[in-house]
Design a protein around this motif. Structure first.
Motif, PDB file in Angstrom:
ATOM      1  N   LEU A  23       0.863  -1.177   0.000  1.00  0.00           N
ATOM      2  CA  LEU A  23       0.000   0.000   0.000  1.00  0.00           C
ATOM      3  C   LEU A  23       0.899   1.227   0.000  1.00  0.00           C
ATOM      4  CD1 LEU A  23      -2.342  -1.208   2.892  1.00  0.00           C
ATOM      5  CD2 LEU A  23      -2.792  -1.446   0.438  1.00  0.00           C
ATOM      6  N   THR A  24       0.898   1.969  -1.096  1.00  0.00           N
ATOM      7  CA  THR A  24       1.810   3.099  -1.244  1.00  0.00           C
ATOM      8  C   THR A  24       1.004   4.374  -1.462  1.00  0.00           C
ATOM      9  OG1 THR A  24       3.362   1.573  -2.326  1.00  0.00           O
ATOM     10  CG2 THR A  24       3.880   3.923  -2.423  1.00  0.00           C
ATOM     11  N   SER A  25       1.350   5.408  -0.725  1.00  0.00           N
ATOM     12  CA  SER A  25       0.650   6.684  -0.867  1.00  0.00           C
ATOM     13  C   SER A  25       1.651   7.824  -0.813  1.00  0.00           C
ATOM     14  CB  SER A  25      -0.403   6.856   0.246  1.00  0.00           C
ATOM     15  OG  SER A  25       0.217   6.797   1.525  1.00  0.00           O
ATOM     16  N   HIS A  26       1.227   8.981  -1.281  1.00  0.00           N
ATOM     17  CA  HIS A  26       2.042  10.180  -1.148  1.00  0.00           C
ATOM     18  C   HIS A  26       1.693  10.843   0.179  1.00  0.00           C
ATOM     19  CE1 HIS A  26       3.784  14.147  -1.866  1.00  0.00           C
ATOM     20  NE2 HIS A  26       4.487  13.591  -2.834  1.00  0.00           N
ATOM     21  N   HIS A  27       2.705  11.406   0.821  1.00  0.00           N
ATOM     22  CA  HIS A  27       2.523  11.975   2.149  1.00  0.00           C
ATOM     23  C   HIS A  27       1.489  13.107   2.161  1.00  0.00           C
ATOM     24  CE1 HIS A  27       3.354  12.629   6.258  1.00  0.00           C
ATOM     25  NE2 HIS A  27       4.641  12.381   6.256  1.00  0.00           N
ATOM     26  N   ILE A  28       1.207  13.698   1.016  1.00  0.00           N
ATOM     27  CA  ILE A  28       0.273  14.819   0.976  1.00  0.00           C
ATOM     28  C   ILE A  28      -1.155  14.376   1.274  1.00  0.00           C
ATOM     29  CG2 ILE A  28      -0.456  14.820  -1.456  1.00  0.00           C
ATOM     30  CD1 ILE A  28       0.272  17.855  -1.443  1.00  0.00           C
ATOM     31  N   VAL A  29      -1.433  13.051   1.186  1.00  0.00           N
ATOM     32  CA  VAL A  29      -2.771  12.536   1.496  1.00  0.00           C
ATOM     33  C   VAL A  29      -2.760  11.577   2.686  1.00  0.00           C
ATOM     34  CG1 VAL A  29      -3.585  12.806  -0.879  1.00  0.00           C
ATOM     35  CG2 VAL A  29      -2.618  10.609  -0.150  1.00  0.00           C
ATOM     36  N   SER A  30      -1.621  11.426   3.349  1.00  0.00           N
ATOM     37  CA  SER A  30      -1.551  10.449   4.431  1.00  0.00           C
ATOM     38  C   SER A  30      -0.431  10.817   5.394  1.00  0.00           C
ATOM     39  CB  SER A  30      -1.320   9.041   3.856  1.00  0.00           C
ATOM     40  OG  SER A  30      -1.389   8.056   4.860  1.00  0.00           O
ATOM     41  N   ASP A  31      -0.405  10.141   6.542  1.00  0.00           N
ATOM     42  CA  ASP A  31       0.691  10.289   7.495  1.00  0.00           C
ATOM     43  C   ASP A  31       0.847   8.972   8.248  1.00  0.00           C
ATOM     44  OD1 ASP A  31      -1.405  10.302   9.326  1.00  0.00           O
ATOM     45  OD2 ASP A  31      -1.249  12.433   9.780  1.00  0.00           O
ATOM     46  N   GLY A  32       1.767   8.925   9.207  1.00  0.00           N
ATOM     47  CA  GLY A  32       2.024   7.674   9.907  1.00  0.00           C
ATOM     48  C   GLY A  32       0.809   7.141  10.635  1.00  0.00           C
ATOM     49  N   TRP A  33       0.063   8.021  11.311  1.00  0.00           N
ATOM     50  CA  TRP A  33      -1.143   7.597  12.018  1.00  0.00           C
ATOM     51  C   TRP A  33      -2.171   7.051  11.025  1.00  0.00           C
ATOM     52  CZ3 TRP A  33      -2.280   7.751  17.316  1.00  0.00           C
ATOM     53  CH2 TRP A  33      -3.606   7.471  17.647  1.00  0.00           C
ATOM     54  N   SER A  34      -2.272   7.699   9.865  1.00  0.00           N
ATOM     55  CA  SER A  34      -3.230   7.265   8.849  1.00  0.00           C
ATOM     56  C   SER A  34      -2.951   5.842   8.385  1.00  0.00           C
ATOM     57  CB  SER A  34      -3.183   8.207   7.643  1.00  0.00           C
ATOM     58  OG  SER A  34      -3.561   9.521   8.007  1.00  0.00           O
ATOM     59  N   SER A  35      -1.676   5.453   8.341  1.00  0.00           N
ATOM     60  CA  SER A  35      -1.338   4.090   7.926  1.00  0.00           C
ATOM     61  C   SER A  35      -1.980   3.072   8.860  1.00  0.00           C
ATOM     62  CB  SER A  35       0.185   3.912   7.908  1.00  0.00           C
ATOM     63  OG  SER A  35       0.777   4.772   6.969  1.00  0.00           O
ATOM     64  N   ILE A  50      -8.179   9.576   7.705  1.00  0.00           N
ATOM     65  CA  ILE A  50      -6.951   9.455   6.919  1.00  0.00           C
ATOM     66  C   ILE A  50      -6.649  10.800   6.273  1.00  0.00           C
ATOM     67  CG2 ILE A  50      -5.922   8.389   4.868  1.00  0.00           C
ATOM     68  CD1 ILE A  50      -7.384   5.831   5.552  1.00  0.00           C
ATOM     69  N   GLY A  51      -5.399  11.238   6.354  1.00  0.00           N
ATOM     70  CA  GLY A  51      -4.977  12.497   5.768  1.00  0.00           C
ATOM     71  C   GLY A  51      -3.651  12.918   6.369  1.00  0.00           C
ATOM     72  N   ASP A  52      -3.087  13.990   5.843  1.00  0.00           N
ATOM     73  CA  ASP A  52      -1.800  14.471   6.338  1.00  0.00           C
ATOM     74  C   ASP A  52      -2.037  15.552   7.384  1.00  0.00           C
ATOM     75  OD1 ASP A  52       0.796  15.122   6.777  1.00  0.00           O
ATOM     76  OD2 ASP A  52       1.034  16.301   4.951  1.00  0.00           O
ATOM     77  N   PHE A  53      -1.963  15.158   8.641  1.00  0.00           N
ATOM     78  CA  PHE A  53      -2.082  16.105   9.746  1.00  0.00           C
ATOM     79  C   PHE A  53      -0.711  16.495  10.290  1.00  0.00           C
ATOM     80  CE2 PHE A  53      -6.041  13.814   9.568  1.00  0.00           C
ATOM     81  CZ  PHE A  53      -7.016  14.743   9.897  1.00  0.00           C
ATOM     82  N   ALA A  54       0.301  15.702  10.028  1.00  0.00           N
ATOM     83  CA  ALA A  54       1.618  15.891  10.638  1.00  0.00           C
ATOM     84  C   ALA A  54       2.190  17.268  10.296  1.00  0.00           C
ATOM     85  CB  ALA A  54       2.573  14.803  10.161  1.00  0.00           C
ATOM     86  N   ASN A  55       2.942  17.807  11.236  1.00  0.00           N
ATOM     87  CA  ASN A  55       3.543  19.116  11.042  1.00  0.00           C
ATOM     88  C   ASN A  55       4.995  19.066  11.518  1.00  0.00           C
ATOM     89  OD1 ASN A  55       3.680  21.800  10.334  1.00  0.00           O
ATOM     90  ND2 ASN A  55       2.843  22.559  12.241  1.00  0.00           N
ATOM     91  N   THR A  56       5.889  19.650  10.745  1.00  0.00           N
ATOM     92  CA  THR A  56       7.298  19.687  11.112  1.00  0.00           C
ATOM     93  C   THR A  56       7.596  20.982  11.868  1.00  0.00           C
ATOM     94  OG1 THR A  56       7.869  18.417   9.141  1.00  0.00           O
ATOM     95  CG2 THR A  56       9.661  19.566  10.250  1.00  0.00           C
ATOM     96  N   LEU A  57       8.196  20.848  13.038  1.00  0.00           N
ATOM     97  CA  LEU A  57       8.527  21.999  13.877  1.00  0.00           C
ATOM     98  C   LEU A  57      10.035  22.072  14.098  1.00  0.00           C
ATOM     99  CD1 LEU A  57       5.805  21.684  16.679  1.00  0.00           C
ATOM    100  CD2 LEU A  57       5.682  22.977  14.545  1.00  0.00           C
ATOM    101  N   VAL A  58      10.524  23.274  14.274  1.00  0.00           N
ATOM    102  CA  VAL A  58      11.932  23.488  14.598  1.00  0.00           C
ATOM    103  C   VAL A  58      12.045  23.686  16.110  1.00  0.00           C
ATOM    104  CG1 VAL A  58      13.968  24.922  14.246  1.00  0.00           C
ATOM    105  CG2 VAL A  58      12.350  24.557  12.363  1.00  0.00           C
ATOM    106  N   MET A  59      12.785  22.796  16.766  1.00  0.00           N
ATOM    107  CA  MET A  59      13.028  22.897  18.196  1.00  0.00           C
ATOM    108  C   MET A  59      14.412  23.524  18.398  1.00  0.00           C
ATOM    109  SD  MET A  59      10.283  21.729  19.461  1.00  0.00           S
ATOM    110  CE  MET A  59       8.908  20.609  19.138  1.00  0.00           C
TER     111      MET A  59
END
Length: 306
Positions: A119-131, A273-282
């Motif tokens: 099952l292969t998807s692009h990250h723009i429509v999915s994220d790790g939790w969605s898997s 299902i969807g891309d909710f993930a967000n990248t943050l700078v710590m």
């Protein structure tokens, strides 16, 4: 990112499910069709208007037909090598965001009662939790269909488009406040770390990376967890502070920025299902030679604000 570097497979996501026992391919296609119809983000592509602004296009539901490759006739060693080759090729095959589809399937037959479902998807429509959501719904739906019953998946409380609308409805003031926070947080951020590397960094990213794993014994993890609780912090905060301290030691810099991903899911989105993930700078401030406890507290406060 895709417009800057088209065809880069770095944001491809793949889940491989090993299926043992007799496989009902009609039930598999039926449950895949059900899940794709249920989650419209899996039927979404990204187009651009005349000004170049991206916008989503949702295709109507249609029956899924999973392509299959039969490897059962190969000798075991060749079969395993071919399985890995095909899985790697499928994982790195680029998506075209405008044309899609942005979710695809492939079934490998390894033996009479053994298959591998990719099952292969692009990250723009999915994220790790969605898997996890996807695999769970497929498992429950397939089990029901294979038993001759109609699957009864719980209705979704909302869809990914509802999340997008909610983001927009937060308004200009929330957006400006967030922008002001990050503008201040990232002000005068050093361009990078001066680490004692044995090779120069390339002018352009090659995307050829590797991972290095290490195992912490249970006693160490227990002591770290107790330390985190004492400081009203999470284990993530303690490990981040340790990483930034180590990078400070090697770089002799006291301003250390580390990128990390947060789940970013509001209440009610656990089954979406969807891309909710967000990248943050710590950004870690190690100025003034702080003690370990002091720096963990600084890190905790910065993580919470971010």
């Amino acid at each position: 990112v895709d417009q800057l570097d088209p065809g880069n497979p770095s944001y491809n996501m793949q889940v491989a499910l090993r299926l043992t026992g007799p496989l009902d391919t009609r039930a598999l296609d039926a449950v895949l069709s059900l899940v794709v119809a249920r989650h419209e983000v899996l039927r979404t592509t990204i187009a651009a208007d005349e000004q170049g602004e991206p916008w989503p296009v949702v295709a109507p539901p249609e029956a899924c037909r999973t392509p299959a490759i039969d490897l059962a006739a190969l000798p075991p060693d060749l079969r395993d090598a071919e399985r890995q080759r095909i899985a790697a090729a499928e994982a790195t095959r680029p998506f075209h965001l405008s044309y899609g589809p942005l979710f695809r399937t492939l079934l490998l037959r390894l033996d009479t009662d053994e298959h591998l479902l990719l099952l292969t998807s692009h990250h723009i429509v999915s994220d790790g939790w969605s898997s996890g959501v996807l695999v769970g719904e497929l498992a429950r739906g397939y089990e029901t269909l294979a038993a001759g019953r109609e699957p009864a998946l719980a209705p979704l409380p909302l869809r990914y488009r509802d999340y997008a609308v909610w983001q927009r409805q937060r308004g200009e003031s929330a957006w400006r406040a967030s922008l002001a926070f990050w503008t201040e947080t990232l002000d005068r951020l050093p361009p990078g770390l001066t680490l004692p590397c044995d090779r120069p960094r390339p002018a352009r990213p090659s995307h050829v990376g590797a991972s290095c794993s290490a195992v912490l014994d249970a006693g160490t993890v227990d002591r770290l967890s107790r330390f985190a609780r004492d400081e009203q912090a999470t284990l993530f905060v303690v490990m981040l502070a340790a990483l930034q301290s180590l990078l400070m030691r090697h770089s002799q810099q006291d301003d250390i920025a580390v990128g990390t991903v947060v789940a970013n899911r509001p209440p009610g989105t656990d089954t979406v299902i969807g891309d909710f993930a967000n990248t943050l700078v710590m950004r870690g401030d190690l100025s003034g030679d702080p003690t370990a406890r002091t720096f963990v507290r600084r890190t905790r406060d910065r993580v919470q604000r971010a």
